[in-house]
Enzyme design. Structure first.
Site, PDB file in Angstrom:
ATOM      1  N   PHE A   7       0.865  -1.181   0.000  1.00 22.89           N
ATOM      2  CA  PHE A   7       0.000   0.000   0.000  1.00 22.89           C
ATOM      3  C   PHE A   7       0.900   1.229   0.000  1.00 22.89           C
ATOM      4  CE2 PHE A   7      -2.358   3.539   1.682  1.00 22.89           C
ATOM      5  CZ  PHE A   7      -3.508   3.496   0.912  1.00 22.89           C
ATOM      6  N   LYS A  61       3.251  11.332   6.687  1.00 23.62           N
ATOM      7  CA  LYS A  61       2.458  11.159   7.907  1.00 23.62           C
ATOM      8  C   LYS A  61       3.047  11.887   9.109  1.00 23.62           C
ATOM      9  CE  LYS A  61       0.025   6.974   6.466  1.00 23.62           C
ATOM     10  NZ  LYS A  61      -1.210   7.670   6.075  1.00 23.62           N
ATOM     11  N   ASP A  92       9.717   2.784   1.588  1.00 22.14           N
ATOM     12  CA  ASP A  92       8.540   3.580   1.940  1.00 22.14           C
ATOM     13  C   ASP A  92       8.337   3.476   3.446  1.00 22.14           C
ATOM     14  OD1 ASP A  92       6.026   4.569   2.513  1.00 22.14           O
ATOM     15  OD2 ASP A  92       5.042   3.646   0.796  1.00 22.14           O
TER      16      ASP A  92
END
Length: 404
Positions: free
Chosen positions: A144, A258, A229
């Site tokens: 994801f 984030k 990531d």
């Protein structure tokens, strides 16, 4: 716990006027502080999701709010048409935190992943010498990395991918954690291997021991970029600044987001060497809001907080407590698997005790907020500032939901 009239009205209005791209729990948050949120009816909830790690430092963190307020009174946006006085420090300090040289700032995590894809391709053509139009990137099944068109092109999640074609070519998908499959997929045209060190949306999947080291060795051997990531796994969540550190691995490229914005503003970045990010020239990539003064001010405070090591230590210590207690649940048979690292866990619920969604709703009724994924799994990722007592209380509610 039935939503009150105010919450019901707000939920109905949202359903009527917003595209249905999410299926949130029926709670309407009005205020939040630390690890706790309060809804429009005044009911308090312990947040065990932390905005999918965007809120690593808790809701309303005073240092971050003060940094944002101070910058709001000065300047919030210049665009990249001009320099501003927070940009240089942000780039220098983030590069130092990562042990890298250059920073390319963006806003959201998906933008940063797209930027990493463009970076890898351009590096492949300019530096590695891959013939034009033939660059390929190896990714892992279950990944994801966002929901943009290019990213869903290499997703194996049918919900994320269906009906959004034609898809962007140039990606090869291999099983996550399978080093032999990865090795077989790398060709002379491969420019990068793009991986989550821990797969979050897939259910907090930790790869086999030695996998990340193997990826690092393979990519060096074959002159391929290792792109990590760390949007969810990075910046303290796993008990280290970066999840790659658990195997002593430094990738060629970090993709961050984030928590870099502290839950205050969206901030993301691609961080790498001068050899890699130096391939860009003015006009080839950019973002109006990327690296804006407000984002830089907040991110600089995040970096300062991480440099103290306090949050990494807290995630490691409370993470041990979390996984010890979850392990006891697994021993009862009501939980079929527990995965994760630090203050991050994926918990698979035995089918006879409900779906992940049903367990999440029952926990909400008890004042605890988590979120389900892939049917049977709930994810637990509290703010790193959570107290031992609150963490224990939250886990006690999970035990209660499971009939223990």
């Amino acid at each position: 716990m039935t939503a009150g009239k105010t919450a019901q009205a707000l939920i109905a209005s949202a359903e009527a006027h917003s595209a249905h791209t999410y299926h949130p729990l029926p709670v309407v948050v009005a205020t939040a502080d630390g690890a706790w949120m309060t809804d429009v009816e005044g009911r308090r909830f312990l947040d065990l999701l932390a905005g999918y790690s965007a809120l690593n430092f808790g809701h309303g963190n005073r240092r971050l709010i003060d940094a944002a307020k101070a910058q709001l009174d000065r300047v919030t946006l210049t665009s990249r048409a001009f320099h501003h006085d927070r940009f240089a420090a942000f780039c220098a300090e983030l590069a130092e935190l990562c042990g890298m040289e250059l920073v390319l700032p963006m806003n959201t995590g998906a933008e940063a992943v797209e930027t990493a894809v463009k970076t890898a391709r351009k590096w492949g053509y300019r530096v590695k010498g891959v013939p034009d139009g033939r660059a390929r990137i190896v990714v892992a099944a279950g990944n994801f990395h966002g929901r943009t068109t290019t990213v869903v092109s290499f997703s194996t999640d049918a919900e994320a991918r269906a009906d959004f074609g034609p898809y962007t070519p140039g990606f090869d998908v291999v099983p996550y954690g399978d080093l032999a499959a990865l090795r077989a997929a790398v060709t002379e045209d491969t420019v990068a291997v793009l991986l989550e060190p821990i797969q979050g949306e897939a259910g907090v999947l930790v790869p086999p021991a030695g996998y990340l080291r193997g990826v690092r060795e393979l990519t060096r051997e074959r002159n391929v970029l290792f792109v990590a990531d760390e949007i969810q796994s990075g910046l303290g969540r796993t008990g280290r600044t970066f999840a790659c550190e658990h195997e002593g691995v430094v990738p060629d490229v970090y993709v961050l987001g984030k928590a870099l914005g502290g839950g205050v503003v969206p901030v993301s970045a691609v961080v790498s060497s001068a050899e890699v990010l130096g391939v860009f020239r003015p006009g080839e990539h950019g973002s109006t809001f990327g690296g804006n003064p407000l984002a830089c001010a907040v991110a600089l405070e995040v970096i300062a907080m991480l440099r103290s090591g306090e949050y990494q230590r807290r995630a490691a210590e409370l993470g041990d407590r979390l996984h010890r207690e979850l392990g006891r649940l697994a021993d009862t048979g009501r939980v079929t698997a527990v995965r994760g690292r630090g203050l991050w866990a994926g918990v698979d619920i035995a089918p006879e005790h409900g779906t992940g969604r049903e367990v999440s709703e029952k926990l909400m009724d008890r004042g605890v907020l988590v979120k389900d994924t892939h049917g049977a799994t709930i994810r637990i990722a509290p703010p790193l500032v959570i107290s031992e007592e609150d963490l224990d209380w939250g886990l006690a509610q999970l035990r209660g939901v499971l009939g223990l």
